[in-house]
Design an enzyme around this catalytic site. Structure first.
Site, PDB file in Angstrom:
ATOM      1  N   ILE A   1      23.575  63.378  62.946  1.00 33.52           N
ATOM      2  CA  ILE A   1      22.674  62.858  63.971  1.00 33.52           C
ATOM      3  C   ILE A   1      21.414  63.712  64.045  1.00 33.52           C
ATOM      4  CG2 ILE A   1      23.949  64.135  65.761  1.00 33.52           C
ATOM      5  CD1 ILE A   1      23.252  61.799  67.719  1.00 33.52           C
ATOM      6  N   CYS A   2      20.311  63.072  64.419  1.00 37.78           N
ATOM      7  CA  CYS A   2      19.024  63.726  64.660  1.00 37.78           C
ATOM      8  C   CYS A   2      18.435  64.240  63.333  1.00 37.78           C
ATOM      9  CB  CYS A   2      19.187  64.821  65.711  1.00 37.78           C
ATOM     10  SG  CYS A   2      17.651  65.313  66.516  1.00 37.78           S
ATOM     11  N   ALA A   3      18.257  65.536  63.190  1.00 39.68           N
ATOM     12  CA  ALA A   3      17.716  66.097  61.952  1.00 39.68           C
ATOM     13  C   ALA A   3      18.806  66.393  60.926  1.00 39.68           C
ATOM     14  CB  ALA A   3      16.945  67.385  62.258  1.00 39.68           C
TER      15      ALA A   3
ATOM     16  N   SER B  63      22.504  58.810  63.027  1.00 42.00           N
ATOM     17  CA  SER B  63      21.962  58.407  64.314  1.00 42.00           C
ATOM     18  C   SER B  63      20.696  59.208  64.587  1.00 42.00           C
ATOM     19  CB  SER B  63      23.007  58.613  65.406  1.00 42.00           C
ATOM     20  OG  SER B  63      22.595  58.039  66.626  1.00 42.00           O
TER      21      SER B  63
END
Length: 180
Positions: A99-101, A146
């Protein structure tokens, strides 16, 4: 029982980490929160978390799913740890979530190439060999990605659905009342 490994390094994103661990444990998964270093780890917002295990102690264990939270410098710390890259390569053919980075870590390990994916918009330019989607959660076979702390609940519930089915996901959501 389904087993999940959530890896954290100093500078991890707290919402992404705790939401995933909490929701998966509510669903009945055996979740191991494993850290790259000893002691309580400080997240990107200064919250300290005590892991269940050290990464060195779980390297030979088998898991149904591995999840990488984002955050900075947490993502860079995961990306630069050869043990994490080894785990991701070992997990090919099983579920790998980020998720994210953190999809950057999947990419460095060579497990994301050519996949449909999403990530935080600030790191989108890092991905040249992937099909970027604007969806909040993207599933491409056994690769799940995500976008951000704001999508952590949807992401965690999707992981429950993947591991246990939609009925279990709905049951967990009846307790937390997320909008999905």
């Amino acid at each position: 029982m389904k087993t999940v490994l959530v890896t954290i390094a100093p500078g991890f994103e707290e919402i992404e980490t705790i939401t995933v661990v909490d929701i998966l444990r509510r669903a009945g998964a055996r979740v191991t929160l494993a850290a790259t270093v000893t002691g309580a780890l400080e997240g990107s917002r200064g919250i300290k978390v005590m892991p269940d295990e050290l990464l060195d102690d779980i390297m030979e264990k088998e898991f149904d799913l591995i999840c990488l939270p984002g955050g900075q410098p947490g993502t860079d710390n995961l990306k630069n740890d050869p043990r994490i890259l080894k785990l991701l390569q070992k997990m090919q053919g099983k579920y790998i979530a980020a998720i994210c980075a953190a999809p950057i870590v999947q990419q460095k390990a060579g497990v994301l190439n050519g996949r449909s994916m999403t990530c935080h918009p600030s790191v989108r330019s890092e991905f040249k060999d992937c099909q970027f989607l604007d969806d909040r959660v993207v599933v491409d076979e056994k690769m799940i990605t995500s976008q951000s702390p704001g999508t952590a609940m949807e992401f965690a519930l999707k992981l429950v659905e993947i591991l246990f089915g939609s009925d279990r996901m709905k049951k967990v959501n009846n307790g937390v009342l997320a909008r999905i």
